[in-house]
Write an enzyme that holds these catalytic residues in place. Structure first.
Site, PDB file in Angstrom:
ATOM      1  N   CYS A  88      -4.323 -19.086 -12.304  1.00  0.00           N
ATOM      2  CA  CYS A  88      -5.755 -18.854 -12.358  1.00  0.00           C
ATOM      3  C   CYS A  88      -6.374 -18.842 -13.575  1.00  0.00           C
ATOM      4  O   CYS A  88      -6.307 -19.829 -14.296  1.00  0.00           O
ATOM      5  CB  CYS A  88      -6.350 -17.717 -11.297  1.00  0.00           C
ATOM      6  SG  CYS A  88      -7.560 -17.771 -10.735  1.00  0.00           S
ATOM      7  N   HIS A 211      -2.745 -18.317  -6.367  1.00  0.00           N
ATOM      8  CA  HIS A 211      -2.047 -17.039  -6.892  1.00  0.00           C
ATOM      9  C   HIS A 211      -0.547 -16.785  -6.102  1.00  0.00           C
ATOM     10  O   HIS A 211      -0.584 -16.472  -5.166  1.00  0.00           O
ATOM     11  CB  HIS A 211      -2.743 -15.815  -6.440  1.00  0.00           C
ATOM     12  CG  HIS A 211      -4.106 -15.739  -7.600  1.00  0.00           C
ATOM     13  ND1 HIS A 211      -3.994 -14.973  -8.664  1.00  0.00           N
ATOM     14  CD2 HIS A 211      -5.336 -16.159  -7.234  1.00  0.00           C
ATOM     15  CE1 HIS A 211      -4.924 -14.895  -9.006  1.00  0.00           C
ATOM     16  NE2 HIS A 211      -5.882 -15.682  -8.254  1.00  0.00           N
ATOM     17  N   GLU A 213       1.685 -14.938  -6.456  1.00  0.00           N
ATOM     18  CA  GLU A 213       2.167 -13.692  -6.293  1.00  0.00           C
ATOM     19  C   GLU A 213       1.690 -12.784  -4.974  1.00  0.00           C
ATOM     20  O   GLU A 213       2.161 -11.752  -4.389  1.00  0.00           O
ATOM     21  CB  GLU A 213       1.716 -12.749  -7.528  1.00  0.00           C
ATOM     22  CG  GLU A 213       0.077 -12.541  -7.448  1.00  0.00           C
ATOM     23  CD  GLU A 213      -0.699 -13.486  -8.172  1.00  0.00           C
ATOM     24  OE1 GLU A 213      -0.058 -14.848  -8.229  1.00  0.00           O
ATOM     25  OE2 GLU A 213      -1.932 -13.080  -8.554  1.00  0.00           O
ATOM     26  N   SER A 265       2.885  17.596  -4.545  1.00  0.00           N
ATOM     27  CA  SER A 265       2.104  17.620  -3.491  1.00  0.00           C
ATOM     28  C   SER A 265       2.629  17.818  -2.290  1.00  0.00           C
ATOM     29  O   SER A 265       1.904  18.020  -1.170  1.00  0.00           O
ATOM     30  CB  SER A 265       1.126  16.525  -3.618  1.00  0.00           C
ATOM     31  OG  SER A 265       2.121  15.431  -3.223  1.00  0.00           O
ATOM     32  N   GLY A 266       3.841  17.489  -2.080  1.00  0.00           N
ATOM     33  CA  GLY A 266       4.605  17.277  -0.802  1.00  0.00           C
ATOM     34  C   GLY A 266       4.560  15.939  -0.101  1.00  0.00           C
ATOM     35  O   GLY A 266       5.385  15.539   0.755  1.00  0.00           O
ATOM     36  N   GLY A 267       3.996  14.897  -0.872  1.00  0.00           N
ATOM     37  CA  GLY A 267       3.945  13.673  -0.504  1.00  0.00           C
ATOM     38  C   GLY A 267       5.359  12.892  -1.026  1.00  0.00           C
ATOM     39  O   GLY A 267       6.098  13.562  -1.873  1.00  0.00           O
ATOM     40  N   VAL A 268       5.511  11.762  -0.723  1.00  0.00           N
ATOM     41  CA  VAL A 268       6.689  11.119  -1.399  1.00  0.00           C
ATOM     42  C   VAL A 268       6.724  10.849  -2.828  1.00  0.00           C
ATOM     43  O   VAL A 268       7.750  11.272  -3.537  1.00  0.00           O
ATOM     44  CB  VAL A 268       6.832   9.453  -0.875  1.00  0.00           C
ATOM     45  CG1 VAL A 268       8.006   8.853  -1.132  1.00  0.00           C
ATOM     46  CG2 VAL A 268       6.720   9.503   0.735  1.00  0.00           C
ATOM     47  N   ASP A 269       5.355  10.603  -3.470  1.00  0.00           N
ATOM     48  CA  ASP A 269       5.593  10.411  -4.836  1.00  0.00           C
ATOM     49  C   ASP A 269       6.193  11.390  -5.760  1.00  0.00           C
ATOM     50  O   ASP A 269       6.862  11.354  -6.570  1.00  0.00           O
ATOM     51  CB  ASP A 269       4.194   9.807  -5.305  1.00  0.00           C
ATOM     52  CG  ASP A 269       3.402   8.631  -4.476  1.00  0.00           C
ATOM     53  OD1 ASP A 269       4.281   8.223  -3.606  1.00  0.00           O
ATOM     54  OD2 ASP A 269       2.444   8.574  -4.441  1.00  0.00           O
ATOM     55  N   SER A 270       5.258  12.428  -5.607  1.00  0.00           N
ATOM     56  CA  SER A 270       5.728  13.709  -6.404  1.00  0.00           C
ATOM     57  C   SER A 270       6.921  14.252  -5.982  1.00  0.00           C
ATOM     58  O   SER A 270       7.732  14.640  -6.843  1.00  0.00           O
ATOM     59  CB  SER A 270       4.665  14.641  -6.279  1.00  0.00           C
ATOM     60  OG  SER A 270       4.600  15.205  -4.831  1.00  0.00           O
ATOM     61  N   THR A 271       7.588  14.243  -4.878  1.00  0.00           N
ATOM     62  CA  THR A 271       8.837  14.605  -4.438  1.00  0.00           C
ATOM     63  C   THR A 271       9.784  13.493  -5.191  1.00  0.00           C
ATOM     64  O   THR A 271      10.802  14.212  -5.725  1.00  0.00           O
ATOM     65  CB  THR A 271       9.018  14.402  -2.936  1.00  0.00           C
ATOM     66  OG1 THR A 271       8.059  15.242  -2.236  1.00  0.00           O
ATOM     67  CG2 THR A 271      10.334  14.892  -2.904  1.00  0.00           C
TER      68      THR A 271
END
Ligand code: XMP
Length: 569
Positions: A88, A211, A213, A265-271
Site C-alpha cells: 500500500c 494488504h 496481511e 492481574s489474573g489474566g492470561v497475559d500477566s500469568t
C-alpha cells in the site's frame, strides 16, 4: 521481539510507516516460521540494523507520500540490494521515491476488491530477477499450496502460471499510482482499474496496492510466503521455543541479579509473563504482586494463588486493597476518568508496596503488555498510531517516568493474544488459565457503567460467573468436542446503570439491567458478534434472573467492533 535482539537470526525487517496492520505483517510472517523485526519507517538503516536481514517490507500508512506527514525511509533502503516488498503506502513510497506519480483517488477504496494478475512475457535481462518474479507470482497461483511455497518445492519453471489469475484482495487506500516509476512493470490490476501488483524489471523490488496481511485477503499468506521464501530465500526455523530462549538471554543480560517485580492481574497475559520470568530467571529474584482491588472476577484471588504457586513462585505478594480502590473511584462516572484513577492507583500502591518490600531502586518492573495494548494507546512502533483509548498499563505518567528510567520490561509487547497462549502452553501454564478470555486491567470498573459500588461489583461478579460457567458447560453447535466458551474469543457480562420494571411472583420488581457480550475475533483489534444459539441464550438469561435477585432483565449486545469497542467503557 521488542527489546529482544535476535543476534544472528536471519530475519525480515519491517519498516513501520504507521499502519494499524503493520504488526499483522510481522505476525503472519512469524507464523510462517521466520523471525521479523519492526522498526520505525524512518529509522537509519545502519549496518548492524541490517545484519541478518534477508528482505525488507515497507508497511502501509494513514498518510500520503506527497504530504510532509508521509514518513520517508532512509535512502539506504534502495541501495542495500535487499529484496523489498512495498505494501500500500510502501508501494506508493517506492514509486514516489523512484520518480513515479501518486495521486489521490476520487473516493477511498476499502474492503474486498477483485484483482487480476498476469505473468508477463519478458526478455531475460536479469535472470536472477526473472527467477524471483516467477517465484513471487507463485503466491498468486491457487494451484500451489503454502507448504510447497515454504519448502520451495515449486521449481521456477513450473511456477509461472499460464493465463491470468483473479482473486479478491483487501484494499484500504485513498491514493493510487498514476504513473509507475522507471523500471517498474504492472503485473496486476484491480477491477477498478488501478495498479495492484507492480514489480521492478531488474531490482528485487515488489509492490502490492492491497494488504496481504489481512485475513480477508485471498492468497494473502501465500503471497507473503512467496516473498519471504521464494524471493528472500528465508528458511522456516523461528519458533516459540526459540523466542523463549531469546527472551531468556535478553532478560538475563538486562536484569542481572536484580530483583524483578511483576504485577499480576489474573489474566492470561500477566500469568504468562510471570511464567516466563519464573522459567527464565532465578525464581528467587522474581517478585509477583497481585492486588485484590475488589474489581476482580469471582474467586480470582484463589485461582491466581494456586496457578502461580504451581509454576514455582517463591515470592507472591497478595495485596488486599479493595477499600482503597473502591473509595478512589466512588462517585466517578466518566469512563476515561475511572481508568486514569485506577491506573494511577495501581502505580501508587505498587510503589508503596515496593518500598514496603524493601526492593532496591535497581529492581525492574515487568508488565504483561501486549502489542494490541500499545497500538490502541497510540504507542505503536509507528509514531503515528492513533489514540483510541487509554489503557491503564501504558497510559500512566508514573509508568512513563519509570520507562524513561529504563526500568520497565515488557517481554510480551510484540505478541498477540494467541501467540501468548501458545507461549503459555510451552511454559506449562494450566490449560484452564491459558484458554481464559481476556480481562481488562481496570477490571469490573469498566463493566459497571457509571458509578461503581461494592454492591454492584457483587451483583456483576455473580452474574458473570454464571454466564461463564454456562459457556464452559454447554457444547458448541458446530462441534460436540468444544464448549461455547472455546468458540468465543471473549465473553462477559456488563451491568448497566438502568433499572427496569419486572414481576417476581405477584410482586412488581425493580431490577438492574444486565448486558451479555460474546464476540469472535483474531486479536481483539476487530470483533464480530458471536451468533449465539438462541436456546442457550434464553436459558442463560433465565438462570441469571432466577439466581441473581437484583437483576431483572438481560439483553444481548449485537454490536461488532468497529464501530463499537469490545468493552463498554
Ligand atoms: P476494546 O474495548 O478496546 O478492547 O475493544 C480490546 C481488548 O482489550 C481489552 N481491554 C483492556 N485490557 N487494560 C487491559 O489490559 C485495559 O484498560 C483494557 N481495555 C480493554 C478488552 O477486554 C479487549 O480484550
Amino acid at each position: 521481539m521488542g527489546k529482544v535482539k535476535s543476534g544472528s537470526t536471519t530475519r525480515i525487517l519491517i519498516l513501520d510507516f504507521g499502519s494499524q496492520t503493520t504488526q499483522l505483517i510481522g505476525r503472519r510472517i512469524r507464523d510462517l516460521g521466520v523471525y521479523t523485526e519492526i522498526i520505525p519507517g524512518d529509522a537509519p538503516l545502519e549496518e548492524k540494523t541490517l545484519a541478518g536481514v534477508q528482505g525488507i517490507v515497507l508497511s502501509g500508512s494513514p498518510e500520503s507520500v506527497y504530504t510532509p506527514e508521509g514518513t520517508v525511509p532512509d535512502k539506504g533502503v534502495y541501495a542495500c540490494g535487499l529484496p523489498l516488498l512495498g505494501i500500500c503506502y510502501g508501494l506508493q513510497r517506492m514509486t514516489f521515491d523512484q520518480g513515479g506519480l501518486v495521486e489521490p483517488l476520487p473516493k477511498r477504496e476499502y474492503g474486498g476488491v477483485g484483482v487480476t494478475v498476469s505473468a508477463r512475457e519478458r526478455q531475460g535481462e536479469n535472470p536472477e530477477q526473472e527467477g524471483r518474479i516467477r517465484r513471487f507470482l507463485t503466491g498468486f497461483d491457487s494451484s500451489v499450496s503454502i507448504d510447497n511455497i515454504i519448502e520451495g518445492k515449486m521449481l521456477p519453471e513450473q511456477s509461472l502460471f499460464r493465463g491470468p489469475r483473479t482473486f479478491t484482495a483487501w484494499m484500504s487506500h485513498g491514493d493510487t499510482l498514476t504513473r509507475l516509476a522507471p523500471g517498474f512493470l504492472e503485473y496486476g490490476v484491480s477491477v477498478t482499474g488501478f495498479p495492484a501488483v507492480v514489480i521492478h524489471n531488474t531490482c528485487p523490488w515488489f509492490g502490492l496496492q492491497f494488504h496481504p496481511e489481512v485475513t480477508h485477503c485471498e492468497r494473502g499468506t501465500a503471497i507473503l510466503a512467496a516473498f519471504v521464501f521464494g524471493v528472500c530465500g528465508c528458511k522456516p526455523g523461528w519458533t516459540m521455543e526459540k523466542y523463549v530462549e531469546e527472551v531468556r538471554v535478553s532478560l538475563v543480560s538486562r536484569v542481572g541479579n536484580n530483583p524483578v517485580l511483576l504485577l499480576i492481574s489474573g489474566g492470561v497475559d500477566s500469568t504468562v509473563a510471570g511464567a516466563l520470568l519464573l522459567k527464565t530467571l532465578d525464581p528467587e529474584q522474581v517478585h509477583l504482586m497481585y492486588m485484590d482491588t475488589g474489581l476482580m472476577r469471582k474467586d480470582e484471588t484463589k485461582t491466581v494463588e494456586t496457578t502461580l504457586m504451581r509454576l514455582g513462585a517463591r515470592h507472591l505478594h497478595i495485596i488486599h486493597c479493595e477499600t482503597e480502590f473502591l473509595s478512589a473511584i466512588r462517585g466517578l462516572t466518566d469512563p476515561e476518568t475511572k481508568r486514569k484513577v485506577i491506573g494511577d492507583l495501581f502505580i501508587t500502591v505498587e510503589e508503596r508496596e515496593l518500598r514496603r518490600l524493601g526492593l532496591p531502586d535497581s529492581s525492574f518492573i515487568v508488565q504483561g503488555t501486549l502489542y494490541t495494548d500499545l497500538i490502541e494507546s497510540g504507542k505503536g512502533v509507528g509514531k503515528k498510531a492513533h489514540i483510541i483509548k487509554s489503557h491503564h498499563n501504558v497510559g500512566s505518567p508514573l509508568v512513563d517516568a519509570k520507562r524513561k528510567a529504563g526500568r520497565i520490561i515488557e517481554p510480551l509487547d510484540r505478541l498477540y493474544k494467541d501467540e501468548v497462549r501458545r507461549l503459555g502452553r510451552i511454559l506449562g501454564v494450566d490449560e484452564e488459565v491459558v484458554r481464559r478470555h481476556p480481562f481488562p486491567g481496570p477490571g469490573l470498573a469498566v463493566r459497571i457503567l457509571g458509578e461503581v459500588t461494592r454492591e454492584k461489583c457483587e451483583i456483576l461478579r455473580e452474574a458473570d460467573a454464571i454466564y461463564i460457567e454456562e459457556l464452559k458447560r454447554r457444547r458448541s453447535p458446530g462441534s460436540q468436542d468444544r464448549c461455547l466458551y472455546d468458540e468465543i474469543w471473549q465473553a462477559f457480562a456488563v451491568l448497566l446503570p438502568i433499572r427496569s420494571v419486572g414481576v417476581a411472583g405477584d410482586v412488581r420488581k425493580y431490577g438492574w439491567v444486565l448486558a451479555l457480550r460474546a464476540i469472535t475475533s483474531a486479536d481483539g483489534m476487530t470483533a464480530d458478534v458471536y451468533p449465539f444459539p438462541p436456546r442457550d441464550l434464553l436459558e442463560i438469561s433465565t438462570l441469571i434472573t432466577n439466581t441473581v435477585k437484583d437483576i431483572g432483565r438481560v439483553t444481548y449486545d449485537i454490536s461488532s467492533k468497529p464501530p463499537a469497542t469490545i468493552e463498554w467503557e
